[in-house]
Design a protein around this motif. Structure first.
Motif, PDB file in Angstrom:
ATOM      1  N   PRO A  47       0.832  -1.204   0.000  1.00 20.37           N
ATOM      2  CA  PRO A  47       0.000   0.000   0.000  1.00 20.37           C
ATOM      3  C   PRO A  47       0.868   1.257   0.000  1.00 20.37           C
ATOM      4  O   PRO A  47       1.873   1.321   0.717  1.00 20.37           O
ATOM      5  CB  PRO A  47      -0.797  -0.115   1.301  1.00 20.37           C
ATOM      6  CG  PRO A  47      -0.793  -1.566   1.626  1.00 20.37           C
ATOM      7  CD  PRO A  47       0.532  -2.079   1.146  1.00 20.37           C
ATOM      8  N   PRO A  48       0.517   2.256  -0.796  1.00 15.13           N
ATOM      9  CA  PRO A  48       1.272   3.510  -0.791  1.00 15.13           C
ATOM     10  C   PRO A  48       1.247   4.155   0.593  1.00 15.13           C
ATOM     11  O   PRO A  48       0.308   3.956   1.382  1.00 15.13           O
ATOM     12  CB  PRO A  48       0.532   4.375  -1.812  1.00 15.13           C
ATOM     13  CG  PRO A  48      -0.253   3.418  -2.643  1.00 15.13           C
ATOM     14  CD  PRO A  48      -0.605   2.274  -1.753  1.00 15.13           C
ATOM     15  N   LYS A  49       2.243   4.949   0.882  1.00 17.00           N
ATOM     16  CA  LYS A  49       2.357   5.546   2.208  1.00 17.00           C
ATOM     17  C   LYS A  49       1.219   6.514   2.514  1.00 17.00           C
ATOM     18  O   LYS A  49       0.898   6.746   3.680  1.00 17.00           O
ATOM     19  CB  LYS A  49       3.713   6.249   2.342  1.00 17.00           C
ATOM     20  CG  LYS A  49       4.886   5.271   2.312  1.00 17.00           C
ATOM     21  CD  LYS A  49       6.216   5.988   2.447  1.00 17.00           C
ATOM     22  CE  LYS A  49       7.378   4.998   2.410  1.00 17.00           C
ATOM     23  NZ  LYS A  49       8.695   5.667   2.523  1.00 17.00           N
ATOM     24  N   ASP A  50       0.577   7.075   1.476  1.00 15.99           N
ATOM     25  CA  ASP A  50      -0.483   8.050   1.742  1.00 15.99           C
ATOM     26  C   ASP A  50      -1.753   7.412   2.305  1.00 15.99           C
ATOM     27  O   ASP A  50      -2.621   8.114   2.822  1.00 15.99           O
ATOM     28  CB  ASP A  50      -0.806   8.858   0.482  1.00 15.99           C
ATOM     29  CG  ASP A  50      -1.412   8.013  -0.628  1.00 15.99           C
ATOM     30  OD1 ASP A  50      -1.005   6.849  -0.781  1.00 15.99           O
ATOM     31  OD2 ASP A  50      -2.297   8.523  -1.346  1.00 15.99           O
ATOM     32  N   VAL A  70     -13.193   4.360  -1.909  1.00 17.55           N
ATOM     33  CA  VAL A  70     -12.775   4.854  -3.226  1.00 17.55           C
ATOM     34  C   VAL A  70     -11.381   5.487  -3.154  1.00 17.55           C
ATOM     35  O   VAL A  70     -10.547   5.277  -4.041  1.00 17.55           O
ATOM     36  CB  VAL A  70     -13.797   5.867  -3.773  1.00 17.55           C
ATOM     37  CG1 VAL A  70     -13.311   6.431  -5.100  1.00 17.55           C
ATOM     38  CG2 VAL A  70     -15.156   5.217  -3.952  1.00 17.55           C
ATOM     39  N   ALA A  71     -11.129   6.275  -2.123  1.00 18.25           N
ATOM     40  CA  ALA A  71      -9.823   6.938  -2.002  1.00 18.25           C
ATOM     41  C   ALA A  71      -8.696   5.916  -1.874  1.00 18.25           C
ATOM     42  O   ALA A  71      -7.623   6.073  -2.474  1.00 18.25           O
ATOM     43  CB  ALA A  71      -9.820   7.883  -0.795  1.00 18.25           C
ATOM     44  N   TYR A  72      -8.945   4.869  -1.098  1.00 19.98           N
ATOM     45  CA  TYR A  72      -7.947   3.799  -0.967  1.00 19.98           C
ATOM     46  C   TYR A  72      -7.705   3.134  -2.324  1.00 19.98           C
ATOM     47  O   TYR A  72      -6.570   2.929  -2.756  1.00 19.98           O
ATOM     48  CB  TYR A  72      -8.416   2.767   0.051  1.00 19.98           C
ATOM     49  CG  TYR A  72      -7.433   1.642   0.271  1.00 19.98           C
ATOM     50  CD1 TYR A  72      -6.437   1.743   1.234  1.00 19.98           C
ATOM     51  CD2 TYR A  72      -7.504   0.474  -0.483  1.00 19.98           C
ATOM     52  CE1 TYR A  72      -5.517   0.717   1.433  1.00 19.98           C
ATOM     53  CE2 TYR A  72      -6.591  -0.558  -0.295  1.00 19.98           C
ATOM     54  CZ  TYR A  72      -5.611  -0.432   0.660  1.00 19.98           C
ATOM     55  OH  TYR A  72      -4.704  -1.457   0.842  1.00 19.98           O
ATOM     56  N   GLY A  73      -8.811   2.801  -3.011  1.00 21.08           N
ATOM     57  CA  GLY A  73      -8.691   2.148  -4.306  1.00 21.08           C
ATOM     58  C   GLY A  73      -7.948   2.994  -5.323  1.00 21.08           C
ATOM     59  O   GLY A  73      -7.127   2.487  -6.088  1.00 21.08           O
ATOM     60  N   GLU A  74      -8.209   4.294  -5.325  1.00 21.46           N
ATOM     61  CA  GLU A  74      -7.526   5.171  -6.279  1.00 21.46           C
ATOM     62  C   GLU A  74      -6.023   5.197  -6.019  1.00 21.46           C
ATOM     63  O   GLU A  74      -5.218   5.153  -6.954  1.00 21.46           O
ATOM     64  CB  GLU A  74      -8.095   6.587  -6.192  1.00 21.46           C
ATOM     65  CG  GLU A  74      -7.441   7.544  -7.174  1.00 21.46           C
ATOM     66  CD  GLU A  74      -8.048   8.929  -7.155  1.00 21.46           C
ATOM     67  OE1 GLU A  74      -7.542   9.801  -7.893  1.00 21.46           O
ATOM     68  OE2 GLU A  74      -9.023   9.156  -6.411  1.00 21.46           O
ATOM     69  N   SER A  75      -5.631   5.246  -4.761  1.00 19.42           N
ATOM     70  CA  SER A  75      -4.205   5.261  -4.439  1.00 19.42           C
ATOM     71  C   SER A  75      -3.538   3.953  -4.855  1.00 19.42           C
ATOM     72  O   SER A  75      -2.426   3.956  -5.413  1.00 19.42           O
ATOM     73  CB  SER A  75      -4.015   5.499  -2.935  1.00 19.42           C
ATOM     74  OG  SER A  75      -2.649   5.579  -2.611  1.00 19.42           O
ATOM     75  N   ILE A  76      -4.208   2.816  -4.604  1.00 23.01           N
ATOM     76  CA  ILE A  76      -3.665   1.525  -5.016  1.00 23.01           C
ATOM     77  C   ILE A  76      -3.508   1.466  -6.536  1.00 23.01           C
ATOM     78  O   ILE A  76      -2.479   1.017  -7.063  1.00 23.01           O
ATOM     79  CB  ILE A  76      -4.585   0.380  -4.531  1.00 23.01           C
ATOM     80  CG1 ILE A  76      -4.516   0.237  -3.009  1.00 23.01           C
ATOM     81  CG2 ILE A  76      -4.229  -0.938  -5.216  1.00 23.01           C
ATOM     82  CD1 ILE A  76      -3.214  -0.310  -2.482  1.00 23.01           C
ATOM     83  N   VAL A  77      -4.524   1.935  -7.252  1.00 21.64           N
ATOM     84  CA  VAL A  77      -4.493   1.866  -8.715  1.00 21.64           C
ATOM     85  C   VAL A  77      -3.374   2.729  -9.285  1.00 21.64           C
ATOM     86  O   VAL A  77      -2.695   2.340 -10.245  1.00 21.64           O
ATOM     87  CB  VAL A  77      -5.862   2.262  -9.295  1.00 21.64           C
ATOM     88  CG1 VAL A  77      -5.770   2.553 -10.790  1.00 21.64           C
ATOM     89  CG2 VAL A  77      -6.872   1.151  -9.032  1.00 21.64           C
ATOM     90  N   ARG A  78      -3.138   3.897  -8.696  1.00 17.44           N
ATOM     91  CA  ARG A  78      -2.044   4.728  -9.209  1.00 17.44           C
ATOM     92  C   ARG A  78      -0.698   4.011  -9.043  1.00 17.44           C
ATOM     93  O   ARG A  78       0.177   4.128  -9.895  1.00 17.44           O
ATOM     94  CB  ARG A  78      -2.042   6.083  -8.499  1.00 17.44           C
ATOM     95  CG  ARG A  78      -3.239   6.944  -8.874  1.00 17.44           C
ATOM     96  CD  ARG A  78      -3.148   8.355  -8.355  1.00 17.44           C
ATOM     97  NE  ARG A  78      -4.367   9.094  -8.665  1.00 17.44           N
ATOM     98  CZ  ARG A  78      -4.649   9.608  -9.855  1.00 17.44           C
ATOM     99  NH1 ARG A  78      -3.798   9.471 -10.849  1.00 17.44           N
ATOM    100  NH2 ARG A  78      -5.784  10.269 -10.053  1.00 17.44           N
TER     101      ARG A  78
END
Length: 264
Positions: free
Chosen positions: A190-193, A234-242
């Motif tokens: 998972p990204p740090k953000d 959604v915010a979690y999913g967007e970060s993972i997808v990036r």
């Protein structure tokens, strides 16, 4: 030529699906990626299997499985260039490294053993890996334990201070970065953000109102499972997808292009 992507997993497919939809629509990448989804909710996911290169499931789970291309036989792994696996614990989840009420004295060798064992402990992942050939296989897993639900914080585990967890998370990231260039699949952390300050727990705002297994509906305050903090929103999913796009949104040889059957 489009890169054909399959996201397969349990209810954690929902956040990734929502993330892809948001990113692809906002950044006009849909002309380069064709993303399909297979999600099987709850414990029924363990009943999925693979025969040859076909994902299969018994009739009894048909009411708990969802295809983005409608009711159809299970997909052929060889129809895809990239397979993203969204089930099982994240490699970064602190429960992989902390046992009981005491913090293990973890050596780098033990960390590496644990990191290797997490994806392989999911039987379907191992079976997909065995037939993947030259396809790109990426293990994502579920969001790490939410900070609000963790028994490892606030003195719950001796020696489990934020500083130690930060060091441990950096060691895990270092090993994963090194091993991703050497093994037959990649692990996405998972990204740090999306993580708390200790680097190993998911932030509350990334799992509150988490998505259901097909990504169509957010949990709402009136829902009985609104307090469930185990699924990304959604915010979690967007970060993972990036983060995923940094791996897959690049020129690929396309072994699946000739026989891709579920969308062009």
């Amino acid at each position: 030529m489009k890169t054909n992507v399959l996201v397969v997993g349990d209810s954690n497919v929902g956040a990734i699906k929502a993330g892809f939809e948001r990113v692809l629509s906002n950044e006009h990448k849909a002309d380069r990626l064709c993303v399909k989804y297979l999600a099987c909710a709850g414990p029924n996911f363990g009943k999925l299997d693979i025969s040859g290169s076909l994902l299969t499931f018994p009739e009894e789970v048909s009411n708990h499985i969802w295809f983005s291309w409608g009711a159809a036989p299970g997909p052929n792994i060889l129809d895809f260039d990239v397979i993203i696996f969204a089930s099982g614990k994240s490699v970064l989840d602190p429960r992989n490294f902390i046992c009981g009420k005491w913090l293990n004295n973890l050596s780098y060798e033990l960390i590496s053993d644990i990191v290797r064992s997490v994806p392989s402990s999911v039987i379907l992942f191992s079976k997909i890996l065995a037939c993947c050939d030259e396809r790109e296989l990426i293990f994502v897993g579920a969001p790490p334990l939410c900070e609000q639900q963790s028994p490892f914080l606030n003195g719950g585990v001796k020696g489990c201070e934020k500083e130690y967890l930060n060091v441990l998370s950096q060691e895990i990231r270092s090993f994963v970065q090194l091993s991703n260039g050497e093994k037959s699949f990649k692990t996405l952390l998972p990204p740090k953000d999306v993580l708390s300050d200790d680097g190993m727990h998911t932030r509350l705002e990334m799992v509150r109102a988490g998505l259901r297994f097909d990504g169509r509906t957010e949990r709402k305050p009136e829902d009985p499972d609104y307090g469930d903090l185990t699924h990304g929103n959604v915010a979690y999913g967007e970060s993972i997808v990036r983060s995923l796009l940094s791996i897959i949104d690049k020129p690929l040889s396309s072994p699946a292009a000739a026989n891709f059957a579920h969308g062009k």
